[in-house]
Design an enzyme around this catalytic site. Structure first.
Site, PDB file in Angstrom:
ATOM      1  N   LYS A   1       0.832  -1.203   0.000  1.00 14.60           N
ATOM      2  CA  LYS A   1       0.000   0.000   0.000  1.00 14.60           C
ATOM      3  C   LYS A   1       0.865   1.252   0.000  1.00 14.60           C
ATOM      4  O   LYS A   1       0.646   2.189  -0.781  1.00 14.60           O
ATOM      5  CB  LYS A   1      -0.918  -0.020   1.223  1.00 14.60           C
ATOM      6  CG  LYS A   1      -1.991   1.051   1.221  1.00 14.60           C
ATOM      7  CD  LYS A   1      -2.956   0.838   2.392  1.00 14.60           C
ATOM      8  CE  LYS A   1      -3.716  -0.450   2.235  1.00 14.60           C
ATOM      9  NZ  LYS A   1      -4.668  -0.710   3.340  1.00 14.60           N
TER      10      LYS A   1
ATOM     11  N   MET B   1      -5.616  -7.239   8.699  1.00 13.35           N
ATOM     12  CA  MET B   1      -5.012  -6.361   9.708  1.00 13.35           C
ATOM     13  C   MET B   1      -5.906  -5.136   9.910  1.00 13.35           C
ATOM     14  O   MET B   1      -6.955  -5.021   9.295  1.00 13.35           O
ATOM     15  CB  MET B   1      -3.588  -6.004   9.297  1.00 13.35           C
ATOM     16  CG  MET B   1      -2.645  -7.213   9.363  1.00 13.35           C
ATOM     17  SD  MET B   1      -0.963  -6.837   8.888  1.00 13.35           S
ATOM     18  CE  MET B   1      -1.131  -6.540   7.127  1.00 13.35           C
TER      19      MET B   1
ATOM     20  N   GLY C   1       8.417 -42.596  -4.586  1.00 19.41           N
ATOM     21  CA  GLY C   1       7.166 -42.650  -3.829  1.00 19.41           C
ATOM     22  C   GLY C   1       7.312 -41.777  -2.601  1.00 19.41           C
ATOM     23  O   GLY C   1       7.630 -42.263  -1.510  1.00 19.41           O
TER      24      GLY C   1
ATOM     25  N   CYS D   1       5.793 -40.049  -8.053  1.00 20.79           N
ATOM     26  CA  CYS D   1       4.360 -40.361  -8.135  1.00 20.79           C
ATOM     27  C   CYS D   1       3.645 -40.185  -6.805  1.00 20.79           C
ATOM     28  O   CYS D   1       2.509 -40.622  -6.655  1.00 20.79           O
ATOM     29  CB  CYS D   1       4.149 -41.783  -8.663  1.00 20.79           C
ATOM     30  SG  CYS D   1       4.877 -43.059  -7.627  1.00 20.79           S
TER      31      CYS D   1
END
Length: 889
Positions: free
Chosen positions: A27, A108, A776, A841
């Protein structure tokens, strides 16, 4: 000289710009950048994120020099504004807002109208000539300062405000007269005395110091911490504090406030998009207190303001080269821009905007790929309601975030969490959400609010989460206290089912039927083509049945990286045969049962080869312990005891007793480290033989029919070279037998899963005889940490809360430990066998951060669930291009 903590902006120049986002927050950097660009920004100063971090490091004491720098900046602001903080003639009022480097909308705190007290409110009334306006600002200040700074319950103020509106017979705050607002100020101050135990500070300098500290503290509120965990934002960034001269959108009917986007954040359409409220401050728009008006109304009401906004929006987008989300205020016909930041958007919008900006020449393809978070692509795969169904639409609202969801109604975030823990889908229904609802929004299938607009808290947060959401549904009367919705005479109570259509803004009674989404838009296809051209990693899918394989291929999978054959055995027509095989008293009986399973497995594999014609299909031999296919021991004991108690006997009881004996024989204290994986194939080689035979017979048949099968046989849970070698020999022998019988030969590969640490340590030796490795990582994580996947959930959650773990290692790969094993195994394997194929995998194959790691260590492919394939494709492209360009300023 003390370190610089305060950066001024105003008068056409600023002490910072967008390059200082880490220091000034998104900001503050945006305010500085817009000031330098000559946009109409109210002047002010930004306290840096460094000051916030030092504040916490020194036990909430201000860093040396900060107060003096604030005093100097405030004096400069007063001169520029021609007003003074606390003046009884021309009082300067301030807004005090948070602003982290990465956007955390609504998480916030903010204090507006700071500087008002019992004296300055009268000066404000004289200056404006509007007593009602002055006391409206004062009651807002007491309300926000009381709740944000002094810890008074927000509901206390809201209840007093609601009571006052009822007393005056009005619906909106803006309809209350000055006398009512004066009364409210007194009531609010009494509430502060009662709950906070002190008077509201009258000294504006004290107000400013307390507000600054409250904004600092809001960095570590539970809701902010939770948001950072969800969005993986570091705790070490801190928040800046932006102190800015107030401009007033509530100064009569020629004033107003709004929020705009340079493009539609839900659809991506290139059209100035937003909402505004006349005679309102900015908090009214985002808080959802009143349902705002669309920009089409703004164009009619204030055409000159709309023209200015259009020009500014175009300038902002060209300057930042991305969609901007901006806040503005109109004070008596004069336009001010209060902030700009990169606009949060849905996945659908993100893809369209990225593709359109490439076509417009605004960004490169590489930049466009970085503008979409991989997780956002999941939104393309959201279900929709079946268009052929007759739906009972009971209300409509604003379509804040797309998707279709069905669940039970709950009215509080806490109830949403509790009900979801029981496995129930929930729809969180509120009048409007606030930051305190974040934990309930996270678990809800959809969010539905009676108030608010497309830029309200509910809408912005839901879009960021990819949650289905409908807001501003005015027809709903939501009674949160009694937990009931009333709409057109219909009552819906807590626990009742409701369906929400976030794409069309519809609220539907009961349980509507959903159907899978089809990511078929031209923009999606173009975007994924760009991603595929950029990535080096292949992307396969974990799929066990042809239907899943077809889905995976539709989503762009380049093969099957893991077919779990055990999932096929649980089907109704197979389970009795599997149990007969397990209960067999001899090898002959076992082979007889396997012979019956053979044609079923062959059919399964044929379907997978068909779905993946021309692409590799990696099939893992049976992995889990055999007892998983048998009834549970406890259930059998109870059934046998009850049968004996009833005097039952005969073959049925004898069979149950036989099953119980076998279950006890197979029972293990630690089955995940027990008789499973390749150990099953070694002790019962006939199981591996049947599976290999089914694979080769299916491949031969498909090839004879003109197909192109590419089978890859994966041996699970190998920890010894001898284990792999023995199973590979078995596969090769069965292959020769089948090819000879079928009079056709099919190319195939044999490899293994690297899923225990010993396999990673001896990867070089195994690689000499293996065609491929697939990591794995689920089991490798389990065995490396010593964490049980099934039992570690509760304490991992505690570890995450206490920051002992940064991320759940079963979700995002632990690079330091498990990743080190993967990297070592890759290096050893490549050295021993340069032609070896390496993939992964585990579930990590669909996690974007893990995918970046797998790219870095040089894997050939990742494999994930079908619905994660687009995510993995984009994550792989971003990994190849470097870090994502996506930012939320």
């Amino acid at each position: 000289m003390s370190k610089k903590f305060v950066y001024f902006f105003g008068g056409g120049a600023a002490e910072g710009d967008r390059s200082k986002k880490d220091l000034l927050g998104g900001k503050g950097a945006g305010l500085a950048e817009m000031t330098n660009a000559g946009l109409p920004v109210p002047p002010g100063f930004t306290i840096s994120t460094e000051a916030c971090l030092l504040y916490f490091q020194d036990e909430k004491n201000l860093p040396q020099g900060l107060q003096a720098q604030m005093d100097e900046a405030l004096s400069r602001l007063e001169k520029l504004a021609g007003q003074a903080l606390g003046s009884s003639e021309r009082p300067l009022l301030l807004s005090v807002r948070s602003g982290a480097a990465l956007s955390m909308p609504g998480m916030m705190d903010t204090v507006l109208n700071l500087g008002l007290n019992d004296v300055t409110v009268q000066a404000l009334a004289r200056w404006s000539g509007d007593e009602r306006f002055a006391y409206d600002c004062y009651r807002r200040f007491v309300q926000t300062f009381g709740s944000v700074v002094l810890g008074v319950q927000k509901s206390s103020f809201e209840e007093l405000l609601d009571d006052e509106k009822k007393r005056w017979g009005v619906r909106y705050d803006s309809e209350l007269p000055a006398a009512a607002l004066k009364e409210l100020v007194d009531q609010f101050q009494q509430a502060v005395r009662k709950q906070a135990g002190l008077e509201l500070p009258q000294d504006p300098q004290i107000q400013l110091g307390m507000a600054r500290d409250a904004v600092f503290r809001s960095w570590n509120t539970p809701r902010a911490i939770k948001y950072r965990q969800m969005h993986e934002i570091p705790d070490t960034l801190g928040t800046a504090v932006n102190v800015q001269m107030m401009v007033f959108g509530n100064l009569g009917e020629r004033s107003g406030s709004g929020v705009g986007f340079t493009r539609n954040p839900s659809t991506g359409q290139r059209l100035l998009y937003g909402e505004f409220l006349p005679n309102a401050q900015g908090e009214d728009v985002v808080a959802g207190v009143r349902t705002p008006l669309q920009f089409s109304e703004l164009e009619k009401k204030w055409p000159d303001i709309y023209r200015q906004l259009s020009e500014i929006a175009e300038k902002l987008e060209r300057h930042y080269r991305d969609v901007q989300d901006f806040e503005f205020t109109v004070q008596q016909g004069k336009l001010y821009i209060l902030q700009t930041r990169t606009g949060k958007r849905t996945g659908v919008a993100a893809v369209k905007i990225a593709v359109d900006m490439v076509r417009e020449g605004l960004v490169s393809q590489q930049e466009a790929l970085g503008r979409v978070e991989p997780q956002q692509l999941v939104q393309f795969l959201h279900p929709i309601f079946d268009p052929s169904d007759r739906l009972e639409v009971i209300a409509t609202g604003l379509p804040a975030s797309p998707g279709a969801a069905v669940g039970r109604v709950v009215f509080t975030a806490g109830d949403a969490v509790q009900m979801s823990k029981k496995g129930e889908p929930v729809i969180l229904v509120r009048n409007e959400t606030s930051a305190e609802d974040i934990h309930g929004m996270e678990v809800a299938r959809a969010i539905l609010t009676a108030r608010g607009g497309m830029t309200s808290h509910a809408a912005v947060v839901a879009r960021g989460m990819g949650k289905c959401c409908v807001v501003g549904c005015d027809a709903l009367k939501v009674d949160e206290r009694n937990k009931v919705i009333t709409v057109n005479g219909l009552e819906i109570r807590e626990g009742d089912f409701l369906s929400v259509d976030g794409t069309a803004g519809r609220v539907i009674k009961g349980k509507a039927h959903t159907i899978a989404a089809d990511p078929s838009s031209d923009e999606f296809a173009d975007f994924m083509r760009m991603a595929d051209a950029a990535r080096a990693l292949g992307v396969r899918a974990n799929a066990d049945i042809p239907r899943d394989a077809q889905t995976a291929r539709r989503f762009g999978a380049e093969g099957i990286g893991l077919c779990r054959t055990e999932h096929m055995f649980f089907a109704e027509d197979r389970l009795p045969l599997v149990q007969r095989m397990i209960l067999a008293a001899s090898e002959a009986e076992r082979r007889a049962a396997l012979e019956q399973l053979l044609p079923l497995q062959r059919s399964d594999f044929f379907g997978l080869f068909q779905a993946m014609d021309g692409l590799p299909v990696t099939i893992r031999f049976l992995d889990p312990p055999l007892h998983e296919f048998l009834p549970k021991r406890e259930e059998l004991v109870v059934e046998i005891a009850l049968a004996k108690e009833r005097g039952q006997a005969g073959p049925e009881l004898a069979e149950k007793e036989q099953v119980l004996r076998r279950v006890r024989e197979l029972s293990e204290f630690n089955p995940m480290l027990g008789h499973r994986g390749c150990r099953l194939g070694i002790t019962y080689p006939e199981i591996s033989e049947m599976q290999a035979r089914a694979i080769f017979q299916a491949a031969c048949r498909f090839q004879k029919e003109g197909g192109h099968p590419h089978p890859e046989i994966m041996i699970p849970l190998v920890s010894l070279l001898a284990e792999f070698s023995e199973q590979k020999k078995l596969v090769e022998r069965v292959g020769r037998e089948v090819f000879e019988a079928e009079r056709v030969s099919v190319p195939y590969h044999v490899g293994t899963m690297i899923e225990v640490p010993r396999a990673a340590l001896i990867a070089g030796r195994i690689a000499r005889v293996a065609d491929f490795f697939s990591f794995g990582t689920n089991d490798l994580t389990q065995s490396t940490f010593g964490f049980s996947r099934d039992d570690s959930g509760p304490f991992i959650a505690e570890y995450l809360n206490r920051r002992l773990l940064a991320r759940d290692p079963f979700v995002t790969l632990d690079e330091e430990g498990v990743g080190a094993l993967v990297q070592m195994a890759v290096e050893k394997a490549r050295k021993a066998n340069p032609r070896i194929q390496l993939g992964i995998c585990g579930e990590h194959g669909g996690d974007p951060q893990s995918v970046r790691f797998f790219h870095r260590v040089g894997l050939d492919y990742v494999s994930c669930s079908p619905f994660r394939v687009p995510v993995a494709r984009l994550a792989a492209a971003q990994a190849a291009l470097g870090e994502s360009h996506y930012t939320t300023a």
